[in-house]
Design a protein around this motif. Structure first.
Motif, PDB file in Angstrom:
ATOM      1  N   MET A   1     -63.212 -16.051 -20.206  1.00 46.51           N
ATOM      2  CA  MET A   1     -62.275 -14.844 -19.837  1.00 46.51           C
ATOM      3  C   MET A   1     -63.561 -13.336 -20.586  1.00 46.51           C
ATOM      4  O   MET A   1     -64.057 -13.105 -20.077  1.00 46.51           O
ATOM      5  CB  MET A   1     -60.843 -14.966 -19.495  1.00 46.51           C
ATOM      6  CG  MET A   1     -60.354 -14.963 -18.825  1.00 46.51           C
ATOM      7  SD  MET A   1     -61.118 -14.751 -17.255  1.00 46.51           S
ATOM      8  CE  MET A   1     -59.850 -16.382 -16.141  1.00 46.51           C
TER       9      MET A   1
ATOM     10  N   LEU B   1     -65.677 -19.204 -11.682  1.00 49.62           N
ATOM     11  CA  LEU B   1     -64.599 -18.207 -12.612  1.00 49.62           C
ATOM     12  C   LEU B   1     -63.117 -18.649 -11.135  1.00 49.62           C
ATOM     13  O   LEU B   1     -61.990 -18.986 -11.363  1.00 49.62           O
ATOM     14  CB  LEU B   1     -64.670 -16.049 -12.871  1.00 49.62           C
ATOM     15  CG  LEU B   1     -64.687 -16.187 -13.378  1.00 49.62           C
ATOM     16  CD1 LEU B   1     -65.264 -14.721 -13.673  1.00 49.62           C
ATOM     17  CD2 LEU B   1     -64.210 -16.435 -14.625  1.00 49.62           C
TER      18      LEU B   1
ATOM     19  N   ASP C   1     -62.245 -22.139 -11.739  1.00 49.70           N
ATOM     20  CA  ASP C   1     -61.315 -22.268 -12.404  1.00 49.70           C
ATOM     21  C   ASP C   1     -59.729 -21.685 -12.371  1.00 49.70           C
ATOM     22  O   ASP C   1     -59.303 -22.027 -13.336  1.00 49.70           O
ATOM     23  CB  ASP C   1     -61.916 -21.924 -13.048  1.00 49.70           C
ATOM     24  CG  ASP C   1     -63.566 -22.451 -14.506  1.00 49.70           C
ATOM     25  OD1 ASP C   1     -63.790 -23.659 -13.589  1.00 49.70           O
ATOM     26  OD2 ASP C   1     -63.416 -21.913 -14.889  1.00 49.70           O
ATOM     27  N   THR C   2     -60.043 -20.947 -11.474  1.00 46.54           N
ATOM     28  CA  THR C   2     -58.592 -20.152 -11.612  1.00 46.54           C
ATOM     29  C   THR C   2     -58.141 -20.398 -10.117  1.00 46.54           C
ATOM     30  O   THR C   2     -56.911 -19.162 -10.513  1.00 46.54           O
ATOM     31  CB  THR C   2     -59.135 -18.224 -11.575  1.00 46.54           C
ATOM     32  OG1 THR C   2     -59.967 -18.016 -10.418  1.00 46.54           O
ATOM     33  CG2 THR C   2     -59.032 -17.764 -13.271  1.00 46.54           C
TER      34      THR C   2
ATOM     35  N   ASN D   1     -59.231 -19.426  -7.116  1.00 41.60           N
ATOM     36  CA  ASN D   1     -59.421 -18.521  -5.981  1.00 41.60           C
ATOM     37  C   ASN D   1     -60.768 -19.048  -5.384  1.00 41.60           C
ATOM     38  O   ASN D   1     -61.440 -19.032  -4.735  1.00 41.60           O
ATOM     39  CB  ASN D   1     -59.275 -17.574  -6.084  1.00 41.60           C
ATOM     40  CG  ASN D   1     -58.455 -16.852  -7.401  1.00 41.60           C
ATOM     41  OD1 ASN D   1     -57.534 -16.265  -6.655  1.00 41.60           O
ATOM     42  ND2 ASN D   1     -58.368 -16.426  -8.553  1.00 41.60           N
TER      43      ASN D   1
ATOM     44  N   SER E   1     -60.368 -13.207 -10.142  1.00 41.10           N
ATOM     45  CA  SER E   1     -60.083 -13.876 -10.654  1.00 41.10           C
ATOM     46  C   SER E   1     -60.060 -13.799 -12.138  1.00 41.10           C
ATOM     47  O   SER E   1     -59.308 -14.526 -12.617  1.00 41.10           O
ATOM     48  CB  SER E   1     -61.486 -15.077 -10.539  1.00 41.10           C
ATOM     49  OG  SER E   1     -61.738 -15.190  -9.510  1.00 41.10           O
TER      50      SER E   1
ATOM     51  N   GLY F   1     -58.192 -11.011 -13.099  1.00 40.53           N
ATOM     52  CA  GLY F   1     -56.736 -10.869 -12.511  1.00 40.53           C
ATOM     53  C   GLY F   1     -56.655  -9.756 -12.884  1.00 40.53           C
ATOM     54  O   GLY F   1     -55.335  -9.736 -13.526  1.00 40.53           O
TER      55      GLY F   1
END
Ligand code: CMC
Length: 376
Positions: free
Chosen positions: A171, A279, A282-283, A285, A322, A324
């Motif tokens: 991140m 990303l 991985d998240t 989304n 992603s 956040g």
């Protein structure tokens, strides 16, 4: 007939050694170094040093620069109090603009246009901007403001201040790359605003405050939020076609596409596309990325021939989501990074200053009589 170039298109209004753009070939360089290797191998701190000093730092120079930046991370008591007074319904860009302006108030010498003073003030604004955005976000969520951690990079410190947790390496790295990609971009609208203000020998606080105001607009930095609003409007990947075609038929803009200078793929978007995909997967989304990718396919089919491609804002939206970040923090992210570019341009302007004062073609009437109030 007016000779004014609408939107100053094609007008060269300054010299810079910071970024070079070849809009036909889709090239962006900072001080001669292509943006892709910088995004891959550099850090935001190193990039800021590069932009301000026109060369990459040696290890000890980077350590000293980072130390200086990090020692300025903290907000004064007065600034924290001011943030706590902001209505929780306020928009973060308005808060950032207001608080950056207020940083002049406790500077004993806010108006100095001396080069080293302007650079030091720009560094302080850059260092504190993440704390301003994060403190306001926590204030509106009813959470305690967190103190900065000077052991952390610019990127990691922001995520720490926002979330109260140290970010993962992935991140931090992703956010840092976004900061690198947004740091400077020729004489864009907000940078021009900054140079106009500083050319009057006004102060760097005013110049950056004005630039933040210019960046907020949906045709400029505000487009990254517009992209996310649009992606949220589309229920599923299958609905993208009707959504995009409907907008094009109604002659509406698709946010995150088109650029005054690039008539080819924006090289920042090339990097961000790969980052956004990774990303998003991985998240959780992945569907958001699929929707973005489908928008791009349709736009490619419909308007690429007119030189309309994704710009930096298009895949930034999926990337920030992603990571956040809330939607209304997307444009402040652009601002956090671009403070580096604005400060560099203010320094360049001051190095060879002449008041920026173009002309307007007067297109109104002449020789009209003055009519007194009672006869109008
Ligand atoms: N969607 C649909 N059509 C577009 C778009 C778009 N996003 N952008 C340009 N066009 C069309 C426009 O309709 C016009 O078509 P026609 O010639 O048939 O009338 C043609 O392309 C030229 O448009 P323009 O408005 O004259 O171009 P401009 O150079 O004045 O505008 C722009 C550049 C960035 C304001 C524009 O492309 C736009 O509004 N894009 C959407 C907003 C956006 O993503 N902004 C972020 C820019 S990049 C980051 C930054 O620097 O802030």
């Amino acid at each position: 007939m007016s000779t004014a170039a609408k939107g100053l298109e094609g007008v060269v209004a300054a010299e810079t050694e910071m970024s070079f753009i070849d809009g036909e070939k889709g090239v962006l360089e900072y001080v001669g170094i292509a943006i892709d290797p910088l995004a891959r191998h550099s850090t935001f701190e190193e990039t800021v040093f590069l932009l301000w000093n026109k060369r990459l730092p040696k290890a000890d120079e980077l350590a000293a620069f980072s130390k200086d930046l990090r020692s300025n991370y903290g907000l004064s008591k007065e600034t924290k109090r001011l943030i706590a007074l902001m209505p929780t319904s306020a928009q973060p860009m308005h808060v950032l603009r207001t608080i950056v302006s207020s940083l002049a108030l406790d500077d004993p010498d806010p108006n100095s246009t001396d080069r080293s003073a302007v650079q030091a003030k720009g560094l302080r604004i850059l260092a504190q901007a993440p704390a301003i955005v994060a403190a306001f976000d926590r204030h509106r969520r009813g959470l305690e403001i967190i103190e900065p951690d000077s052991s952390l990079s610019f990127a990691a410190n922001f995520l720490w201040l926002l979330n109260g947790e140290k970010p993962t390496d992935t991140m931090e790295r992703a956010f840092d790359a976004c900061m690198i990609l947004h740091a400077d971009h020729g004489l864009n609208a907000s940078t021009f605003a900054c140079r106009v203000i500083i050319s009057t020998l006004s102060d760097i606080y005013s110049a950056i405050t004005g630039a933040i105001g210019a960046l907020r607009g949906p045709l400029h930095g505000g487009a990254n939020e517009g992209v996310m609003v649009a992606l949220n409007e589309v229920g599923s990947v299958g609905e993208v076609e009707d959504f995009v075609m409907g907008k094009l038929k109604r002659k509406e803009r698709i946010m995150g596409f088109g650029h005054r200078v690039y008539k080819a793929y924006d090289p920042r978007a090339t990097y961000l596309k790969t980052l956004a995909k990774q990303l998003a997967e991985d998240t959780g989304n992945a569907e958001l990325y699929e929707k973005s990718s489908r928008v791009e396919q349709i736009m490619e089919r419909e308007v690429a021939a007119k030189g309309i491609y994704p710009n930096v804002d298009f895949y930034s939206a999926t990337t920030y989501h992603s990571i956040g970040l809330k939607l209304d923090l997307f444009t402040p992210m652009f601002a956090l990074s671009r403070i580096a570019g604005w400060t560099g341009h203010a320094l360049e302007q001051l190095d060879a200053n002449r008041l920026i004062r173009p002309k307007a073609d007067y297109v109104g009437p002449h020789d009209k009589p003055y009519v007194s109030m009672d006869k109008r």
